[in-house]
Design a protein around this motif. Structure first.
Motif, PDB file in Angstrom:
ATOM      1  N   MET A  23     -28.674  51.847 -11.723  1.00 19.47           N
ATOM      2  CA  MET A  23     -28.207  50.145 -12.764  1.00 19.47           C
ATOM      3  C   MET A  23     -28.193  50.792 -14.154  1.00 19.47           C
ATOM      4  O   MET A  23     -28.296  51.477 -14.869  1.00 19.47           O
ATOM      5  N   CYS A  24     -27.059  49.651 -14.496  1.00 17.40           N
ATOM      6  CA  CYS A  24     -26.723  49.226 -15.418  1.00 17.40           C
ATOM      7  C   CYS A  24     -27.694  49.063 -16.401  1.00 17.40           C
ATOM      8  O   CYS A  24     -27.996  48.168 -16.393  1.00 17.40           O
ATOM      9  N   THR A  25     -28.153  49.953 -18.370  1.00 19.11           N
ATOM     10  CA  THR A  25     -29.528  49.125 -18.953  1.00 19.11           C
ATOM     11  C   THR A  25     -28.768  48.833 -19.971  1.00 19.11           C
ATOM     12  O   THR A  25     -29.439  48.515 -21.238  1.00 19.11           O
ATOM     13  N   HIS A  26     -27.553  48.469 -20.256  1.00 15.00           N
ATOM     14  CA  HIS A  26     -27.140  48.397 -21.610  1.00 15.00           C
ATOM     15  C   HIS A  26     -26.149  46.707 -21.076  1.00 15.00           C
ATOM     16  O   HIS A  26     -25.771  46.477 -22.489  1.00 15.00           O
ATOM     17  N   HIS A  27     -26.879  45.614 -20.857  1.00 11.01           N
ATOM     18  CA  HIS A  27     -26.855  44.506 -20.582  1.00 11.01           C
ATOM     19  C   HIS A  27     -26.419  43.621 -22.017  1.00 11.01           C
ATOM     20  O   HIS A  27     -25.994  42.859 -22.240  1.00 11.01           O
ATOM     21  N   ASN A  28     -27.546  44.262 -22.962  1.00 12.47           N
ATOM     22  CA  ASN A  28     -27.892  43.546 -23.960  1.00 12.47           C
ATOM     23  C   ASN A  28     -26.732  43.772 -25.224  1.00 12.47           C
ATOM     24  O   ASN A  28     -26.856  43.088 -26.226  1.00 12.47           O
ATOM     25  N   PHE A  29     -26.043  44.919 -24.334  1.00 13.95           N
ATOM     26  CA  PHE A  29     -24.374  44.443 -25.816  1.00 13.95           C
ATOM     27  C   PHE A  29     -23.481  44.139 -25.438  1.00 13.95           C
ATOM     28  O   PHE A  29     -22.531  43.489 -25.914  1.00 13.95           O
ATOM     29  N   ILE A  30     -23.044  43.134 -23.870  1.00 18.48           N
ATOM     30  CA  ILE A  30     -22.545  42.231 -23.676  1.00 18.48           C
ATOM     31  C   ILE A  30     -22.393  40.848 -24.314  1.00 18.48           C
ATOM     32  O   ILE A  30     -24.054  40.606 -24.504  1.00 18.48           O
ATOM     33  N   ARG A  31     -21.120  40.938 -25.315  1.00 16.21           N
ATOM     34  CA  ARG A  31     -21.677  39.382 -26.320  1.00 16.21           C
ATOM     35  C   ARG A  31     -20.152  38.491 -25.890  1.00 16.21           C
ATOM     36  O   ARG A  31     -19.038  38.853 -25.216  1.00 16.21           O
ATOM     37  N   LYS A  32     -20.306  37.279 -26.017  1.00 18.41           N
ATOM     38  CA  LYS A  32     -19.197  36.615 -25.869  1.00 18.41           C
ATOM     39  C   LYS A  32     -18.390  37.057 -27.124  1.00 18.41           C
ATOM     40  O   LYS A  32     -18.499  37.184 -28.282  1.00 18.41           O
ATOM     41  N   VAL A  33     -16.620  37.301 -27.140  1.00 16.39           N
ATOM     42  CA  VAL A  33     -16.012  38.198 -27.471  1.00 16.39           C
ATOM     43  C   VAL A  33     -14.686  36.457 -27.929  1.00 16.39           C
ATOM     44  O   VAL A  33     -14.552  36.402 -26.968  1.00 16.39           O
ATOM     45  N   THR A  34     -13.888  36.877 -29.030  1.00 17.12           N
ATOM     46  CA  THR A  34     -12.925  36.716 -29.221  1.00 17.12           C
ATOM     47  C   THR A  34     -11.876  37.547 -29.595  1.00 17.12           C
ATOM     48  O   THR A  34     -12.132  38.661 -30.217  1.00 17.12           O
ATOM     49  N   PRO A  35     -10.810  38.060 -28.754  1.00  9.26           N
ATOM     50  CA  PRO A  35     -10.526  39.737 -27.954  1.00  9.26           C
ATOM     51  C   PRO A  35      -9.725  39.566 -29.962  1.00  9.26           C
ATOM     52  O   PRO A  35      -8.750  37.932 -30.136  1.00  9.26           O
ATOM     53  N   LYS A  36      -9.699  40.790 -30.559  1.00  5.74           N
ATOM     54  CA  LYS A  36      -9.108  40.797 -31.927  1.00  5.74           C
ATOM     55  C   LYS A  36      -7.346  40.436 -31.641  1.00  5.74           C
ATOM     56  O   LYS A  36      -6.747  40.287 -33.131  1.00  5.74           O
ATOM     57  N   THR A  37      -6.371  41.411 -30.469  1.00  7.70           N
ATOM     58  CA  THR A  37      -4.833  41.076 -30.735  1.00  7.70           C
ATOM     59  C   THR A  37      -4.670  40.652 -30.017  1.00  7.70           C
ATOM     60  O   THR A  37      -5.322  39.991 -28.608  1.00  7.70           O
ATOM     61  N   ARG A  38      -3.158  39.846 -29.146  1.00  9.80           N
ATOM     62  CA  ARG A  38      -2.782  40.047 -28.254  1.00  9.80           C
ATOM     63  C   ARG A  38      -1.976  41.540 -27.335  1.00  9.80           C
ATOM     64  O   ARG A  38      -1.635  40.851 -26.511  1.00  9.80           O
ATOM     65  N   GLY A  39      -2.862  42.257 -27.083  1.00 10.09           N
ATOM     66  CA  GLY A  39      -2.556  43.420 -26.991  1.00 10.09           C
ATOM     67  C   GLY A  39      -3.230  44.485 -27.125  1.00 10.09           C
ATOM     68  O   GLY A  39      -3.875  44.832 -28.355  1.00 10.09           O
ATOM     69  N   CYS A  40      -2.905  45.550 -26.934  1.00 14.27           N
ATOM     70  CA  CYS A  40      -3.252  47.080 -27.796  1.00 14.27           C
ATOM     71  C   CYS A  40      -3.712  47.033 -28.698  1.00 14.27           C
ATOM     72  O   CYS A  40      -2.402  47.676 -29.259  1.00 14.27           O
ATOM     73  N   GLU A  41      -4.668  46.958 -29.331  1.00 14.06           N
ATOM     74  CA  GLU A  41      -4.476  46.959 -30.942  1.00 14.06           C
ATOM     75  C   GLU A  41      -3.658  48.540 -31.349  1.00 14.06           C
ATOM     76  O   GLU A  41      -2.896  48.315 -32.192  1.00 14.06           O
TER      77      GLU A  41
END
Length: 98
Positions: free
Chosen positions: A1-19
């Motif tokens: 079971m993944c133990t990294h849920h505390n790293f999930i944040r609401k984010v705004t994508p930095k670019t409109r495609g692969c940077e």
């Protein structure tokens, strides 16, 4: 079971495609967004594999299937699918190359 849920944040994508692909004039298959910082990178089926490269550089563990919107997350460290509390809205339109 993944133990990294505390790293999930609401984010705004930095670019409109692969940077990195946008900077290098490359194409991609699908996009992934880092749920810690909003970096947009291409999937491992793409030549650049920039989402995985971002993880290797930053150790940000959780990505989301971003384009097309897929509603799933992936933890690179635990190598398993992660249930996300929400889906990141797309900053569109996103160019499609493949």
């Amino acid at each position: 079971m993944c133990t990294h849920h505390n790293f999930i944040r609401k984010v705004t994508p930095k670019t409109r495609g692969c940077e990195e692909c946008l900077e290098l004039g490359m194409t991609w298959v699908h996009l992934r967004v880092c749920r810690e910082c909003g970096h947009v990178g291409c999937c491992d089926q793409s030549e650049g594999k920039h989402a995985t490269a971002h993880f290797r550089h930053t150790r940000h563990p959780i990505i989301e299937g971003y384009d097309p919107p897929e509603g799933w997350g992936w933890c690179y460290i635990d190598e398993e699918i992660v249930d996300l509390p929400d889906q990141t809205p797309q900053v569109g339109p996103i160019p499609h190359y493949v």
